[in-house]
Every structure is written in C-alpha cells, then in structure tokens.
Scaffold this motif. Structure first.
Motif, short mmCIF file in Angstrom:
data_model
loop_
_atom_site.label_atom_id
_atom_site.label_comp_id
_atom_site.label_asym_id
_atom_site.label_seq_id
_atom_site.Cartn_x
_atom_site.Cartn_y
_atom_site.Cartn_z
N ALA A 9 -4.57 12.14 0.86
CA ALA A 9 -4.83 11.42 -0.39
C ALA A 9 -4.99 9.91 -0.18
O ALA A 9 -5.73 9.26 -0.92
N SER A 10 -4.31 9.36 0.84
CA SER A 10 -4.26 7.91 0.94
C SER A 10 -4.65 7.35 2.31
O SER A 10 -4.84 6.15 2.45
N LEU A 66 -2.58 7.18 4.64
CA LEU A 66 -1.35 6.62 5.22
C LEU A 66 -0.80 7.51 6.32
O LEU A 66 -0.84 8.69 6.29
N GLY A 89 1.33 7.67 -8.15
CA GLY A 89 1.30 7.80 -6.70
C GLY A 89 1.95 9.09 -6.23
O GLY A 89 1.41 9.81 -5.39
N LEU A 105 -0.05 13.46 1.50
CA LEU A 105 -0.01 12.00 1.42
C LEU A 105 -1.10 11.40 2.32
O LEU A 105 -1.85 10.52 1.90
N HIS A 106 -1.19 11.89 3.55
CA HIS A 106 -2.18 11.37 4.49
C HIS A 106 -3.60 11.66 3.98
O HIS A 106 -4.46 10.77 4.02
N LYS A 143 -0.01 12.35 -6.42
CA LYS A 143 -1.06 12.56 -5.42
C LYS A 143 -0.59 13.37 -4.23
O LYS A 143 -1.39 13.91 -3.49
N TRP A 144 0.76 13.47 -4.06
CA TRP A 144 1.21 14.17 -2.85
C TRP A 144 2.50 14.95 -2.97
O TRP A 144 2.75 15.86 -2.18
N MET A 160 0.83 -1.21 0.00
CA MET A 160 0.00 0.00 0.00
C MET A 160 0.87 1.27 0.00
O MET A 160 0.61 2.21 -0.73
N LYS A 195 2.53 2.00 -3.42
CA LYS A 195 1.65 2.62 -4.42
C LYS A 195 1.81 4.14 -4.44
O LYS A 195 1.63 4.77 -5.47
N MET A 196 2.19 4.72 -3.31
CA MET A 196 2.28 6.18 -3.20
C MET A 196 3.69 6.71 -3.50
O MET A 196 3.86 7.90 -3.71
#
Length: 135
Positions: free
Chosen positions: A132-133, A135, A32, A129-130, A35-36, A22, A25-26
C-alpha cells in the motif's frame, strides 16, 4: 485479572524510508491503518473500530481503546475485550542511532502456543503495508 498463558510478542520490521512523517501516516490514524491492518477502521476519538471481512459473508469487529499516542513516534491501543491491564498492542517508529534507518516495532500479546500464528498475521499485515505504501 492476570492472564498467565499470554506471551508478549515483539516484531521489528525495517522500513524503506527515513521519514518518520511518512511512516506515521500509516499508523497514526484510521485512514492509514485501514490500508494495511483491517478492511475498515473507524475513528471514534478515544477508540478505533477495526472490521475484517465483508458484511455479506460475516465480519469480525473489534474495538480498541487509545492508551497512548505520540505523533511521529508511537500509538498504543488496548482491545476492549482484554481484561489484563498489562496487555496492549503498539506500533512504534524506531530509528537506528548508527544508520538512521527506521523500523516499525510492533508489540502484541498471544496465547501460549499461538505466537507463530500472531507473527503470521502481522507478517501478512506488514506485506499489505509495503504494498500500500512502499514502506
């Protein structure tokens, strides 16, 4: 050419997943990262182009060459305009041996006195990042 005024900056960000897949992917590909890390990321095989800003208001575009990449582990890149062979930026998925918790360890370089600014840029990116995902 050595750049004596540059400092290595390491940031560890705890991830809210125990799945390296997972997290990968970022960080492992342009989709990925887009996205951040930047507004747009294009993959050109051995290089990635990062674009910040909108075309109508001015953009900052930087190319980063792929130095090393290991699936579910890390990606290491080097900005094209950096001349010091020892400088790079890296995102590495690390696991605590005791808890099994994952962290994203980011290594980058900043001009002497700009470490706080670099940490702020990465903190803002990690917040995206957090968002968007999760995580």
């Amino acid at each position: 050419m050595e750049n004596c005024g540059r400092k290595k900056v390491v940031i560890e960000y705890p991830l809210s997943t125990r799945s390296p897949k997972m997290a990968w992917k970022m960080i492992g590909d342009a989709a990925g990262l887009q996205k951040w890390v930047a507004d747009k990321v294009d993959d050109h095989g051995e290089a990635l182009t990062f674009t910040w800003g909108e075309s109508w208001s001015g953009q900052d575009v930087k190319v980063s060459k792929l130095v090393d990449k290991r699936k579910f582990s890390h990606i290491r890149l080097k900005w094209e305009q950096e001349h010091d062979d020892n400088e790079y930026w890296e995102m590495r998925i690390t696991e605590s041996k005791c808890t099994g918790d994952l962290a994203l360890t980011i290594t980058d370089f900043a001009d002497d006195g700009d470490e706080d600014g670099l940490r702020t840029i990465w903190r803002d990116s990690l917040n995206r990042l957090h968002t968007a995902s999760g995580l």
